[in-house]
Design a protein around this motif. Structure first.
Motif, PDB file in Angstrom:
ATOM      1  N   CYS A   2       0.801  -1.273  -0.020  1.00 40.61           N
ATOM      2  CA  CYS A   2       0.014   0.056  -0.014  1.00 40.61           C
ATOM      3  C   CYS A   2       0.948   1.364  -0.049  1.00 40.61           C
ATOM      4  O   CYS A   2       0.714   2.386  -0.505  1.00 40.61           O
ATOM      5  CB  CYS A   2      -0.860  -0.133   1.387  1.00 40.61           C
ATOM      6  SG  CYS A   2      -2.299  -1.217   1.358  1.00 40.61           S
ATOM      7  N   ALA A   3       1.991   1.396   0.877  1.00 39.32           N
ATOM      8  CA  ALA A   3       2.764   2.314   0.902  1.00 39.32           C
ATOM      9  C   ALA A   3       3.538   2.539  -0.444  1.00 39.32           C
ATOM     10  O   ALA A   3       3.603   3.634  -0.688  1.00 39.32           O
ATOM     11  CB  ALA A   3       3.753   2.236   2.405  1.00 39.32           C
ATOM     12  N   LEU A   4       4.229   1.505  -0.854  1.00 39.26           N
ATOM     13  CA  LEU A   4       4.830   1.560  -2.013  1.00 39.26           C
ATOM     14  C   LEU A   4       4.223   2.020  -3.166  1.00 39.26           C
ATOM     15  O   LEU A   4       4.723   2.823  -4.050  1.00 39.26           O
ATOM     16  CB  LEU A   4       5.224   0.050  -2.325  1.00 39.26           C
ATOM     17  CG  LEU A   4       6.569  -0.510  -1.640  1.00 39.26           C
ATOM     18  CD1 LEU A   4       6.711  -1.774  -2.130  1.00 39.26           C
ATOM     19  CD2 LEU A   4       7.701   0.517  -1.896  1.00 39.26           C
ATOM     20  N   LEU A   5       2.986   1.814  -3.318  1.00 35.32           N
ATOM     21  CA  LEU A   5       2.060   2.313  -4.362  1.00 35.32           C
ATOM     22  C   LEU A   5       1.682   3.678  -4.219  1.00 35.32           C
ATOM     23  O   LEU A   5       1.628   4.447  -5.268  1.00 35.32           O
ATOM     24  CB  LEU A   5       0.835   1.578  -4.417  1.00 35.32           C
ATOM     25  CG  LEU A   5       0.821   0.166  -5.001  1.00 35.32           C
ATOM     26  CD1 LEU A   5      -0.559  -0.581  -4.714  1.00 35.32           C
ATOM     27  CD2 LEU A   5       1.163  -0.022  -6.373  1.00 35.32           C
ATOM     28  N   ALA A   6       1.785   4.135  -3.167  1.00 33.65           N
ATOM     29  CA  ALA A   6       1.756   5.590  -2.918  1.00 33.65           C
ATOM     30  C   ALA A   6       2.891   6.421  -3.229  1.00 33.65           C
ATOM     31  O   ALA A   6       3.156   7.483  -3.859  1.00 33.65           O
ATOM     32  CB  ALA A   6       1.267   5.909  -1.461  1.00 33.65           C
ATOM     33  N   VAL A   7       4.115   5.654  -2.785  1.00 36.80           N
ATOM     34  CA  VAL A   7       5.379   6.333  -3.227  1.00 36.80           C
ATOM     35  C   VAL A   7       5.540   6.394  -4.863  1.00 36.80           C
ATOM     36  O   VAL A   7       6.324   7.345  -5.312  1.00 36.80           O
ATOM     37  CB  VAL A   7       6.525   5.579  -2.592  1.00 36.80           C
ATOM     38  CG1 VAL A   7       7.768   5.782  -2.995  1.00 36.80           C
ATOM     39  CG2 VAL A   7       6.520   5.877  -0.890  1.00 36.80           C
ATOM     40  N   MET A   8       5.201   5.301  -5.332  1.00 37.85           N
ATOM     41  CA  MET A   8       5.278   5.094  -6.784  1.00 37.85           C
ATOM     42  C   MET A   8       4.358   6.066  -7.567  1.00 37.85           C
ATOM     43  O   MET A   8       4.638   6.998  -8.500  1.00 37.85           O
ATOM     44  CB  MET A   8       5.015   3.850  -7.408  1.00 37.85           C
ATOM     45  CG  MET A   8       6.097   2.911  -6.940  1.00 37.85           C
ATOM     46  SD  MET A   8       5.296   1.014  -7.018  1.00 37.85           S
ATOM     47  CE  MET A   8       5.602   0.838  -8.871  1.00 37.85           C
TER      48      MET A   8
END
Length: 314
Positions: free
Chosen positions: A112-118
């Motif tokens: 979830c956090a990685l998708l926001a960072v991307m």
């Protein structure tokens, strides 16, 4: 320890996806194909983005983290599901169930956090292209990745602690096919309200907060793209962001449905289908979506194929 209903559960038994033997055989082969594609696809992304110097970009760095998370997510559940299709009694120890919940929440929340960072990476690439290399430095990317994994670990710790702190006595039949908090809470021998509220609060933090960041990023991206004079520039920008947006919709849609609604005492077939989607199907689709829509990844694949043929000819 007393009678059975006063004895703490030491193992759980899954009802699984189906009780029909023929259906179970079909599901076994379906899940086997899904898992093999998941492992091969995500390993390919990890290896390509590591060995090909032209893929040493911030987006591919995050993509490698995402593929690793997908690989862990799928491996935590699917092999066990495959084994359970072949046996009559689908059991898992309390320790095994606990481990499954910890790993699932860790990698799922990290994703979830990685998708926001991307999405932030895409925002910088489209809206601030001249400053991209100075903003998205390697050290900044590493910090963002560490922050994503740390947030996943925090949410996993809180949700797992609240879920496993509850007493589980007597009823050990999980009307599901793997261990996750919503399924386990239905068996608790105590009031689960505080646990549900804690999980909901963590869901707001790790699901809705990143979604808000993603929406803000894409609002700015779309505004920038609309103002572009070049049709080719617009197409390139949408192509750059399209694969990420598809993954976001697939993953967040199913995860929000599972974790951001009131807990029901009944696990119905729709809940199981949603769980299949984000635990097995999405990890398989992510590398396919990114490899098909990402020009750099496709070129790296072609280079890898050409070098294999050349080595074979030698």
């Amino acid at each position: 320890m007393g009678e059975e209903n006063h004895t703490y559960v030491t193992e759980f038994v899954f009802l699984g996806l189906s009780q029909d033997p023929q259906t179970q055989v079909l599901l076994f082969f379906l899940f086997l194909i899904i898992y093999l594609l998941t492992v091969l696809g995500n390993l390919l992304i990890i290896v390509l983005t590591h060995v090909d110097s032209r893929l040493h970009t911030p987006m591919c760095f995050f993509l490698r983290n995402l593929s690793f998370a997908d690989l862990c997510f799928s491996t935590t559940t699917v092999p066990q599901v495959l084994a359970h299709f072949l046996v009559r009694r689908k059991a898992i120890s309390f320790a095994g169930c606990s481990t499954q919940i910890v790993v699932l929440l860790l990698v799922g929340c990290t994703e979830c956090a990685l998708l926001a960072v991307m999405s932030y990476d895409r925002y910088v690439a489209v809206c601030k292209p001249l400053h991209y290399s100075t903003i998205m430095t390697h050290w900044v990317c590493v910090q963002m990745a560490i922050g994503s994994w740390a947030s996943g670990a925090l949410v996993s710790l809180v949700d797992t602690t609240f879920t496993l702190w509850l007493p589980y006595r007597g009823n050990s039949i999980i009307k599901h096919f793997f261990c996750e908090p919503p399924a386990l809470l239905k068996l608790a021998s105590a009031d689960t309200y505080s646990t549900e509220m804690a999980i909901f609060a963590m869901g707001v933090a790790i699901l809705l907060a990143p979604v808000s960041l993603i929406l803000i990023s894409y609002w700015n991206i779309i505004s920038t793209v609309i103002r572009m004079q070049s049709g080719e520039g617009r197409l390139k920008a949408f192509s750059t962001c399209g694969s990420h947006l598809i993954v976001v919709i697939l993953f967040y849609g199913s995860a929000i449905f599972a974790y951001m609604r009131p807990n029901s005492k009944i696990m119905n077939e729709r809940d199981k289908v949603i769980s299949v989607f984000y635990s097995a199907v999405t990890p398989m689709l992510n590398p396919i979506i990114y490899s098909l829509r990402n020009k750099d990844v496709k070129e790296a694949l072609r280079r890898g194929q050409n070098s294999l043929f050349e080595n074979g000819n030698l």
